[in-house]
Motif scaffolding. Structure first.
Motif, PDB file in Angstrom:
ATOM      1  N   GLY A  74       0.819  -1.212   0.000  1.00  0.00           N
ATOM      2  CA  GLY A  74       0.000   0.000   0.000  1.00  0.00           C
ATOM      3  C   GLY A  74       0.850   1.258   0.000  1.00  0.00           C
ATOM      4  N   ASP A 116       0.773   4.044  -2.952  1.00  0.00           N
ATOM      5  CA  ASP A 116       0.491   5.448  -2.623  1.00  0.00           C
ATOM      6  C   ASP A 116       1.621   6.359  -3.097  1.00  0.00           C
ATOM      7  OD1 ASP A 116      -1.923   4.799  -1.491  1.00  0.00           O
ATOM      8  OD2 ASP A 116      -1.154   4.763   0.574  1.00  0.00           O
ATOM      9  N   HIS A 117       2.858   5.902  -2.937  1.00  0.00           N
ATOM     10  CA  HIS A 117       3.997   6.699  -3.404  1.00  0.00           C
ATOM     11  C   HIS A 117       4.004   6.800  -4.923  1.00  0.00           C
ATOM     12  CE1 HIS A 117       8.204   7.405  -4.621  1.00  0.00           C
ATOM     13  NE2 HIS A 117       8.207   8.223  -3.578  1.00  0.00           N
ATOM     14  N   GLY A 133      -0.718  10.843  -4.894  1.00  0.00           N
ATOM     15  CA  GLY A 133      -1.927  11.594  -4.572  1.00  0.00           C
ATOM     16  C   GLY A 133      -2.949  11.660  -5.683  1.00  0.00           C
ATOM     17  N   ARG A 180      -6.808   0.802  -7.516  1.00  0.00           N
ATOM     18  CA  ARG A 180      -5.809   0.837  -6.443  1.00  0.00           C
ATOM     19  C   ARG A 180      -5.586  -0.556  -5.877  1.00  0.00           C
ATOM     20  NH1 ARG A 180      -4.713   0.897  -1.271  1.00  0.00           N
ATOM     21  NH2 ARG A 180      -3.155   2.315  -0.437  1.00  0.00           N
TER      22      ARG A 180
END
Length: 88
Positions: free
Chosen positions: A43, A47-48, A52, A60
């Motif tokens: 995760g 996310d990195h 954003g 995802r």
């Protein structure tokens, strides 16, 4: 070959109780490392990588699953399979 006065197995001299504690403790530490690698770390990587960006939850989850698969096999995911990139 060696002197008879020296024990060739010094681990046998330790109390059994200490070995009985260390083996399960090593197992717990190993499971914690595997849990971190396969549950938490994918995760963070996704996310990195997304930085954003707004992505559908299904996309995802697929990206997280791809990172888990890559960790299990020991490979990096192909460039074209990353979010927001197209194959040439």
């Amino acid at each position: 070959m060696g002197e008879r006065g020296h024990n060739q197995h010094p681990w046998r001299e330790r109390p059994v109780g200490r070995r009985a504690v260390m083996a399960p403790l090593a197992g717990v530490v190993g499971l914690a490392v595997l849990g971190t690698v396969f549950v938490f770390l994918p995760g963070v990587v996704v996310d990195h990588d997304l930085a954003g960006a707004a992505v559908a939850p299904q996309e995802r989850l697929k990206a997280v699953n791809d990172v888990r698969a890559a960790c299990a096999v020991g490979q990096t995911p192909p460039e074209g399979r990353r979010e927001g990139r197209t194959e040439a």
